[in-house]
Design an enzyme around this catalytic site. Structure first.
Site, PDB file in Angstrom:
ATOM      1  N   ARG A  39      -6.134 -23.601   1.048  1.00 28.88           N
ATOM      2  CA  ARG A  39      -5.430 -23.754   2.320  1.00 28.88           C
ATOM      3  C   ARG A  39      -6.085 -24.729   3.284  1.00 28.88           C
ATOM      4  O   ARG A  39      -5.393 -25.447   4.015  1.00 28.88           O
ATOM      5  CB  ARG A  39      -5.247 -22.385   2.986  1.00 28.88           C
ATOM      6  CG  ARG A  39      -4.166 -21.572   2.320  1.00 28.88           C
ATOM      7  CD  ARG A  39      -3.948 -20.221   2.946  1.00 28.88           C
ATOM      8  NE  ARG A  39      -2.766 -19.594   2.364  1.00 28.88           N
ATOM      9  CZ  ARG A  39      -2.487 -18.300   2.433  1.00 28.88           C
ATOM     10  NH1 ARG A  39      -3.324 -17.485   3.069  1.00 28.88           N
ATOM     11  NH2 ARG A  39      -1.392 -17.824   1.889  1.00 28.88           N
ATOM     12  N   ARG A  99       0.815  -1.213   0.000  1.00 25.86           N
ATOM     13  CA  ARG A  99       0.000   0.000   0.000  1.00 25.86           C
ATOM     14  C   ARG A  99       0.850   1.264   0.000  1.00 25.86           C
ATOM     15  O   ARG A  99       0.572   2.207  -0.748  1.00 25.86           O
ATOM     16  CB  ARG A  99      -0.955  -0.028   1.206  1.00 25.86           C
ATOM     17  CG  ARG A  99      -2.074  -1.060   1.060  1.00 25.86           C
ATOM     18  CD  ARG A  99      -2.728  -1.380   2.403  1.00 25.86           C
ATOM     19  NE  ARG A  99      -3.956  -2.145   2.233  1.00 25.86           N
ATOM     20  CZ  ARG A  99      -3.997  -3.471   2.031  1.00 25.86           C
ATOM     21  NH1 ARG A  99      -2.861  -4.162   1.973  1.00 25.86           N
ATOM     22  NH2 ARG A  99      -5.151  -4.092   1.886  1.00 25.86           N
ATOM     23  N   LYS A 144      -6.698 -18.926  -1.986  1.00 21.72           N
ATOM     24  CA  LYS A 144      -5.415 -18.311  -1.665  1.00 21.72           C
ATOM     25  C   LYS A 144      -4.329 -18.946  -2.546  1.00 21.72           C
ATOM     26  O   LYS A 144      -4.620 -19.511  -3.595  1.00 21.72           O
ATOM     27  CB  LYS A 144      -5.113 -18.487  -0.176  1.00 21.72           C
ATOM     28  CG  LYS A 144      -6.124 -17.798   0.738  1.00 21.72           C
ATOM     29  CD  LYS A 144      -6.051 -16.283   0.621  1.00 21.72           C
ATOM     30  CE  LYS A 144      -6.955 -15.585   1.609  1.00 21.72           C
ATOM     31  NZ  LYS A 144      -6.818 -14.107   1.557  1.00 21.72           N
ATOM     32  N   SER A 175     -13.173  -8.578   6.156  1.00 17.60           N
ATOM     33  CA  SER A 175     -11.801  -8.051   6.047  1.00 17.60           C
ATOM     34  C   SER A 175     -11.779  -6.529   5.971  1.00 17.60           C
ATOM     35  O   SER A 175     -10.989  -5.945   5.229  1.00 17.60           O
ATOM     36  CB  SER A 175     -11.083  -8.666   4.835  1.00 17.60           C
ATOM     37  OG  SER A 175     -10.970 -10.053   4.965  1.00 17.60           O
ATOM     38  N   SER A 211     -11.208  -7.907  -0.014  1.00 22.14           N
ATOM     39  CA  SER A 211     -11.075  -6.461   0.182  1.00 22.14           C
ATOM     40  C   SER A 211     -10.089  -5.852  -0.802  1.00 22.14           C
ATOM     41  O   SER A 211     -10.051  -4.626  -0.976  1.00 22.14           O
ATOM     42  CB  SER A 211     -10.605  -6.178   1.615  1.00 22.14           C
ATOM     43  OG  SER A 211      -9.324  -6.761   1.839  1.00 22.14           O
ATOM     44  N   GLN A 212      -9.294  -6.677  -1.468  1.00 20.87           N
ATOM     45  CA  GLN A 212      -8.319  -6.158  -2.428  1.00 20.87           C
ATOM     46  C   GLN A 212      -8.993  -5.447  -3.598  1.00 20.87           C
ATOM     47  O   GLN A 212      -8.422  -4.513  -4.172  1.00 20.87           O
ATOM     48  CB  GLN A 212      -7.429  -7.294  -2.933  1.00 20.87           C
ATOM     49  CG  GLN A 212      -6.496  -7.847  -1.861  1.00 20.87           C
ATOM     50  CD  GLN A 212      -5.800  -9.125  -2.292  1.00 20.87           C
ATOM     51  OE1 GLN A 212      -6.098  -9.705  -3.338  1.00 20.87           O
ATOM     52  NE2 GLN A 212      -4.860  -9.581  -1.474  1.00 20.87           N
ATOM     53  N   ASP A 256      -5.820 -14.958   6.720  1.00 21.07           N
ATOM     54  CA  ASP A 256      -4.455 -15.457   6.611  1.00 21.07           C
ATOM     55  C   ASP A 256      -4.010 -16.229   7.846  1.00 21.07           C
ATOM     56  O   ASP A 256      -2.992 -16.939   7.814  1.00 21.07           O
ATOM     57  CB  ASP A 256      -3.486 -14.298   6.351  1.00 21.07           C
ATOM     58  CG  ASP A 256      -3.573 -13.792   4.914  1.00 21.07           C
ATOM     59  OD1 ASP A 256      -4.116 -14.521   4.060  1.00 21.07           O
ATOM     60  OD2 ASP A 256      -3.105 -12.672   4.653  1.00 21.07           O
TER      61      ASP A 256
END
Length: 400
Positions: free
Chosen positions: A315, A25, A311, A188, A161-162, A285
């Site tokens: 995962r 960011r 991911k 998130s 949220s990306q 995460d």
């Protein structure tokens, strides 16, 4: 690369690596600013290097000075040259960078490796379709063509949220005001707040209006600044997890008032040890290390786990496969994971699934049990010095 462990304990003090999430960011905001900025405490992880590559490709100048980066910004709205850049395996880089690429009416192609282009990109595809912008995706690349316009952007709140953060970087540079409206409850949110904080550090304003709407004034310009990347609570969780298997580790360099969602990792460990179910909606995460923690405690249950499928690996399934080699069962359902069983030393090598968080989670368990992990090089994605740091704490690990 193979990592071979002998039973041992981690004892001592270690500094948390820089936050990969905040690093992306701050570097992007610096590269969008007029003039020269300085970003301190940067690490050359694979994901951060991917963002550096993309920013250089689009016209910014980034120069390493030790663990600092000097960044001379660019104006993406004036890009005339066709852009071609690699995002490697970094989901943050790809999703943050696409709206920036769309600020120009000149074509841009972003490449990905591993599972990157298998991760959902439907939100951006739909945005481009609705606005008549080009969006073409294959298994290896995404090609887009702008220009993006100010306006109202609507999407579900339970997607990554990306997507929101990517738009937050680009929309302030447009001539008109914009809004991002989230049609469902936000997951998130902490990551969105981190983006707002990074924007503010470089003089750009955007804010929440209610629980599900963001207002972004247009006609803004990023201002050069000096910023320091804070310590990473995400990777600190793996270091502190050695305490669960008999260690005593103090992690320094973390902000107590950090916006990072993974700052709750100690509370999460306590919940698992107390036999309480824990939601990872705002900290996905942490999923792999909490599955490892549950296995170490004889069982546990995680909620809101659906996003673990998209991911660097699937995962939940990846951890389940490796825990089975350790005598533990993980029942992976649509949005929950239940872990049960008693750990035992493995009779075969474990596999890292090309996922840094899988490798680090398994490393915690094997430090107590002994064993080996194949594909251990995946740690380079976020924490290249992981094995060096845990060896300094007393973990007996040989990397070949």
């Amino acid at each position: 690369m193979k990592a071979v462990f002998s039973p041992s304990k981690a004892v001592g003090t270690v500094k948390a690596p820089p936050s990969k999430s905040m690093g992306h960011r701050l570097l992007i905001a610096a590269a969008l600013a007029e003039g020269e900025s300085r970003i301190d405490n940067a690490a050359k992880s694979e994901d951060i290097l991917a963002t550096v590559d993309c920013l250089r490709a689009v016209g910014a100048s980034l120069t390493w000075e030790g663990d600092s980066l000097l960044v001379k910004g660019f104006d993406p709205t004036k890009r005339k040259a066709v852009l071609s850049a690699s995002c490697r395996e970094s989901g943050s880089t790809l999703r943050f960078f696409l709206p920036i690429a769309l600020l120009s009416e000149t074509e841009a192609t972003l490449f990905g490796a591993g599972r990157l282009l298998k991760r959902p990109m439907d939100i951006y595809a739909e945005i481009c379709r609705e606005r008549g912008l080009a969006f073409m995706q294959t298994e290896e690349r995404i090609t887009v063509k702008g220009p993006l316009c100010a306006g109202v952007y609507t999407m579900p709140g339970n997607v990554s949220s990306q997507f929101v953060s990517g738009l937050l970087f680009a929309l302030p540079l447009l001539s008109g005001d914009s809004r991002i409206c989230l049609s469902t409850a936000v997951e998130s949110r902490s990551y969105i707040d981190m983006t707002l904080s990074a924007l503010a550090s470089f003089g750009v304003k955007a804010h929440w209006e209610g629980e599900r709407e963001l207002f972004i004034p247009g006609g803004q310009r990023y201002r050069a600044s000096h910023a320091v990347i804070e310590g990473d609570h995400s990777n600190a969780a793996f270091l502190s997890a050695f305490d669960l298997v008999g260690g005593s580790v103090t992690v320094t360099g973390l902000l107590a008032d950090s916006l990072q969602g993974d700052r709750v990792y100690k509370k999460a460990f306590e919940a698992i040890r107390a036999g309480e179910a824990f939601s990872i909606a705002d900290c996905p995460d942490l999923g792999p290390i909490l599955m490892a923690a549950a296995a170490n405690c004889g069982g546990g249950r995680l909620l809101d786990t659906a996003r673990l499928r998209i991911k660097e690996s699937d995962r939940g399934a990846a951890m389940a496969a490796e825990l089975q080699k350790l005598g533990v069962t993980a029942l992976v359902e649509e949005n929950t994971i239940t872990v049960s069983g008693i750990l035992k030393p493995p009779s075969e090598p474990l596999f890292g699934h090309n996922d840094h968080r899988i490798v680090m989670s398994l490393s915690v368990l094997l430090s107590a049990l002994g064993g080996e992990i194949e594909g251990a090089e995946a740690v380079k994605k976020s924490y290249p010095d992981f094995f060096r740091d845990i060896a300094a704490l007393g973990i007996e690990v040989t990397v070949a």
